[in-house]
Design a protein around this motif. Sequence first.
Motif, PDB file in Angstrom:
ATOM      1  N   ASP A 231       0.834  -1.209   0.000  1.00  0.00           N
ATOM      2  CA  ASP A 231       0.000   0.000   0.000  1.00  0.00           C
ATOM      3  C   ASP A 231       0.863   1.251   0.000  1.00  0.00           C
ATOM      4  O   ASP A 231       2.043   1.179  -0.282  1.00  0.00           O
ATOM      5  N   GLN A 232       0.227   2.325   0.388  1.00  0.00           N
ATOM      6  CA  GLN A 232       0.937   3.607   0.413  1.00  0.00           C
ATOM      7  C   GLN A 232       1.984   3.639   1.528  1.00  0.00           C
ATOM      8  O   GLN A 232       1.716   3.187   2.642  1.00  0.00           O
ATOM      9  N   LEU A 233       3.150   4.148   1.197  1.00  0.00           N
ATOM     10  CA  LEU A 233       4.228   4.277   2.159  1.00  0.00           C
ATOM     11  C   LEU A 233       3.921   5.465   3.071  1.00  0.00           C
ATOM     12  O   LEU A 233       3.536   6.530   2.605  1.00  0.00           O
ATOM     13  N   LEU A 234       4.093   5.278   4.370  1.00  0.00           N
ATOM     14  CA  LEU A 234       3.784   6.364   5.296  1.00  0.00           C
ATOM     15  C   LEU A 234       5.052   6.858   5.974  1.00  0.00           C
ATOM     16  O   LEU A 234       5.840   6.053   6.469  1.00  0.00           O
ATOM     17  N   LEU A 235       5.233   8.162   5.987  1.00  0.00           N
ATOM     18  CA  LEU A 235       6.378   8.742   6.689  1.00  0.00           C
ATOM     19  C   LEU A 235       6.031   8.833   8.175  1.00  0.00           C
ATOM     20  O   LEU A 235       4.859   8.936   8.530  1.00  0.00           O
ATOM     21  N   ASN A 236       7.028   8.798   9.020  1.00  0.00           N
ATOM     22  CA  ASN A 236       6.828   8.860  10.472  1.00  0.00           C
ATOM     23  C   ASN A 236       5.887   7.765  10.970  1.00  0.00           C
ATOM     24  O   ASN A 236       5.020   8.013  11.812  1.00  0.00           O
ATOM     25  N   ALA A 237       6.021   6.566  10.369  1.00  0.00           N
ATOM     26  CA  ALA A 237       5.184   5.434  10.780  1.00  0.00           C
ATOM     27  C   ALA A 237       5.938   4.150  10.502  1.00  0.00           C
ATOM     28  O   ALA A 237       6.973   4.172   9.840  1.00  0.00           O
ATOM     29  N   VAL A 238       5.452   3.026  10.991  1.00  0.00           N
ATOM     30  CA  VAL A 238       6.092   1.734  10.711  1.00  0.00           C
ATOM     31  C   VAL A 238       5.510   1.195   9.414  1.00  0.00           C
ATOM     32  O   VAL A 238       4.294   1.112   9.256  1.00  0.00           O
ATOM     33  N   ASN A 239       6.382   0.862   8.468  1.00  0.00           N
ATOM     34  CA  ASN A 239       5.918   0.313   7.189  1.00  0.00           C
ATOM     35  C   ASN A 239       6.447  -1.106   7.044  1.00  0.00           C
ATOM     36  O   ASN A 239       7.601  -1.369   7.386  1.00  0.00           O
ATOM     37  N   ARG A 240       5.656  -2.019   6.527  1.00  0.00           N
ATOM     38  CA  ARG A 240       6.102  -3.399   6.311  1.00  0.00           C
ATOM     39  C   ARG A 240       6.400  -3.596   4.827  1.00  0.00           C
ATOM     40  O   ARG A 240       5.591  -3.264   3.970  1.00  0.00           O
ATOM     41  N   VAL A 241       7.606  -4.155   4.575  1.00  0.00           N
ATOM     42  CA  VAL A 241       8.020  -4.385   3.186  1.00  0.00           C
ATOM     43  C   VAL A 241       7.476  -5.731   2.717  1.00  0.00           C
ATOM     44  O   VAL A 241       7.566  -6.730   3.420  1.00  0.00           O
ATOM     45  N   GLN A 242       6.939  -5.742   1.486  1.00  0.00           N
ATOM     46  CA  GLN A 242       6.343  -6.955   0.937  1.00  0.00           C
ATOM     47  C   GLN A 242       7.404  -7.824   0.259  1.00  0.00           C
ATOM     48  O   GLN A 242       7.417  -9.036   0.359  1.00  0.00           O
ATOM     49  N   LYS A 243       8.333  -7.134  -0.445  1.00  0.00           N
ATOM     50  CA  LYS A 243       9.330  -7.850  -1.242  1.00  0.00           C
ATOM     51  C   LYS A 243      10.558  -6.951  -1.385  1.00  0.00           C
ATOM     52  O   LYS A 243      10.429  -5.726  -1.425  1.00  0.00           O
ATOM     53  N   VAL A 244      11.746  -7.570  -1.460  1.00  0.00           N
ATOM     54  CA  VAL A 244      12.983  -6.787  -1.652  1.00  0.00           C
ATOM     55  C   VAL A 244      13.670  -7.300  -2.911  1.00  0.00           C
ATOM     56  O   VAL A 244      13.708  -8.496  -3.166  1.00  0.00           O
ATOM     57  N   MET A 245      14.188  -6.384  -3.703  1.00  0.00           N
ATOM     58  CA  MET A 245      14.953  -6.790  -4.891  1.00  0.00           C
ATOM     59  C   MET A 245      16.239  -5.961  -4.886  1.00  0.00           C
ATOM     60  O   MET A 245      16.190  -4.741  -4.725  1.00  0.00           O
ATOM     61  N   GLU A 246      17.384  -6.618  -5.041  1.00  0.00           N
ATOM     62  CA  GLU A 246      18.658  -5.889  -5.039  1.00  0.00           C
ATOM     63  C   GLU A 246      19.413  -6.200  -6.319  1.00  0.00           C
ATOM     64  O   GLU A 246      19.587  -7.378  -6.659  1.00  0.00           O
ATOM     65  N   VAL A 247      19.844  -5.180  -7.003  1.00  0.00           N
ATOM     66  CA  VAL A 247      20.591  -5.376  -8.256  1.00  0.00           C
ATOM     67  C   VAL A 247      21.705  -4.334  -8.368  1.00  0.00           C
ATOM     68  O   VAL A 247      21.634  -3.262  -7.762  1.00  0.00           O
ATOM     69  N   ALA A 248      22.709  -4.659  -9.163  1.00  0.00           N
ATOM     70  CA  ALA A 248      23.743  -3.673  -9.476  1.00  0.00           C
ATOM     71  C   ALA A 248      23.093  -2.645 -10.404  1.00  0.00           C
ATOM     72  O   ALA A 248      22.486  -3.008 -11.405  1.00  0.00           O
ATOM     73  N   GLY A 249      23.183  -1.377 -10.034  1.00  0.00           N
ATOM     74  CA  GLY A 249      22.532  -0.336 -10.831  1.00  0.00           C
ATOM     75  C   GLY A 249      23.397   0.893 -11.007  1.00  0.00           C
ATOM     76  O   GLY A 249      24.625   0.832 -10.899  1.00  0.00           O
ATOM     77  N   GLY A 250      22.715   1.987 -11.253  1.00  0.00           N
ATOM     78  CA  GLY A 250      23.400   3.207 -11.670  1.00  0.00           C
ATOM     79  C   GLY A 250      23.057   3.326 -13.148  1.00  0.00           C
ATOM     80  O   GLY A 250      22.934   2.300 -13.841  1.00  0.00           O
ATOM     81  N   LYS A 251      22.897   4.558 -13.616  1.00  0.00           N
ATOM     82  CA  LYS A 251      22.362   4.745 -14.972  1.00  0.00           C
ATOM     83  C   LYS A 251      23.173   4.000 -16.040  1.00  0.00           C
ATOM     84  O   LYS A 251      22.622   3.326 -16.908  1.00  0.00           O
ATOM     85  N   GLY A 252      24.503   4.100 -15.954  1.00  0.00           N
ATOM     86  CA  GLY A 252      25.337   3.446 -16.967  1.00  0.00           C
ATOM     87  C   GLY A 252      25.193   1.933 -16.958  1.00  0.00           C
ATOM     88  O   GLY A 252      25.170   1.288 -18.012  1.00  0.00           O
ATOM     89  N   VAL A 253      25.085   1.361 -15.753  1.00  0.00           N
ATOM     90  CA  VAL A 253      24.916  -0.101 -15.653  1.00  0.00           C
ATOM     91  C   VAL A 253      23.595  -0.486 -16.330  1.00  0.00           C
ATOM     92  O   VAL A 253      23.529  -1.466 -17.084  1.00  0.00           O
ATOM     93  N   ASN A 254      22.561   0.300 -16.075  1.00  0.00           N
ATOM     94  CA  ASN A 254      21.259   0.005 -16.683  1.00  0.00           C
ATOM     95  C   ASN A 254      21.326   0.108 -18.213  1.00  0.00           C
ATOM     96  O   ASN A 254      20.708  -0.682 -18.930  1.00  0.00           O
ATOM     97  N   VAL A 255      22.087   1.088 -18.694  1.00  0.00           N
ATOM     98  CA  VAL A 255      22.246   1.242 -20.156  1.00  0.00           C
ATOM     99  C   VAL A 255      22.918  -0.013 -20.723  1.00  0.00           C
ATOM    100  O   VAL A 255      22.450  -0.610 -21.695  1.00  0.00           O
TER     101      VAL A 255
END
Length: 315
Positions: A19-43
Amino acid sequence: MIYVLCANPAWDRMLFFEDQLLLNAVNRVQKVMEVAGGKGVNVARAIKTVGGTSELLLFLGGWQGERFASFLKREGLAFCSFPVAGETRITTVLHEEGSGRHTVINEPGPLVSLKVALQVERYLEEKLCSGDYLVLSGSLPRGVQRSWYAKLLALAQRKNAYGVLDTSGVSLQSAFQNPPFMVKPNVEEAEELLGWTIRSQEDKLKAVSELKKRGVEIVVLSDGSRGLTVAWGLKRFLVSVEGGQVGVYGIGSGDTLVGAMVFGLERGWPVERVLRFATACGLANTLHPGAGYFDPHLAQVLQEKVVVRELEEKG
Ligand SMILES: O=P(O)(O)OC[C@@]1(O)O[C@H](CO)[C@@H](O)[C@@H]1O
């Protein structure tokens, strides 16, 4: 050959929220994805996804840099890394699945010394050949002169290679000392560069013409789902997606567009084909999380949805 410089790579950590992310509140993450990025890497990844090859040049540092390099190796992306002291940065992307809205938190990244920056210059001096492409993507790291891209573009010009630029702020501004062959600002970046507000389609056309006059051959002004306004030599094009419908994963779609354009340019495709193909790749990217990981077959099919309209020449 296509060389892609990613001067400020980032380990992209994407957190998906139901759902909507709330500032100054506890948010639960549904899924995490980690990748090597940066604009040039994406290109570079987009170029690989569509079946091309490139060599990625990047500064990597610390434990984070080692993880980054292993990731690129596993992925099969050809790269040459220049070690720096300090840790490669992390970019956090907060993605709301419901609305498709996302918040990007870009860290500054490690300091790059003049000495290490010179190593890249020497490398390019040695490798870059006539007809090659040099893509300069993303922010410049701390420690490197804001006019570094201008210097690299001059090097490309000297070598008779094509400089392609996708950056923002002062690095974009100062790069125009030696205009690139192609530049891809978004509307906000173009506004900052030109010093006036872009409100209408007419303004967009004025903007691409003004940048063209500064010595660029191809200006691609992107405006998210509202499409592209392009100055290509004397020609002007409006590129859009039928119905304006795009997916929710916008991160890296601009980088995908740049990668796919350079891929087409290197093959000597005609302008309309390059624009149609690259826009379809950018669109396919919005349908899949993670920058540059789109389905190339889907991109082929999506080309049917891309409308490339050439405007009458004004000179
Ligand atoms: O700080 P920059 O270089 O402007 O932007 C970096 C970045 O947010 O942009 C990419 C998406 O375009 C991400 O992969 C990356 O982390």
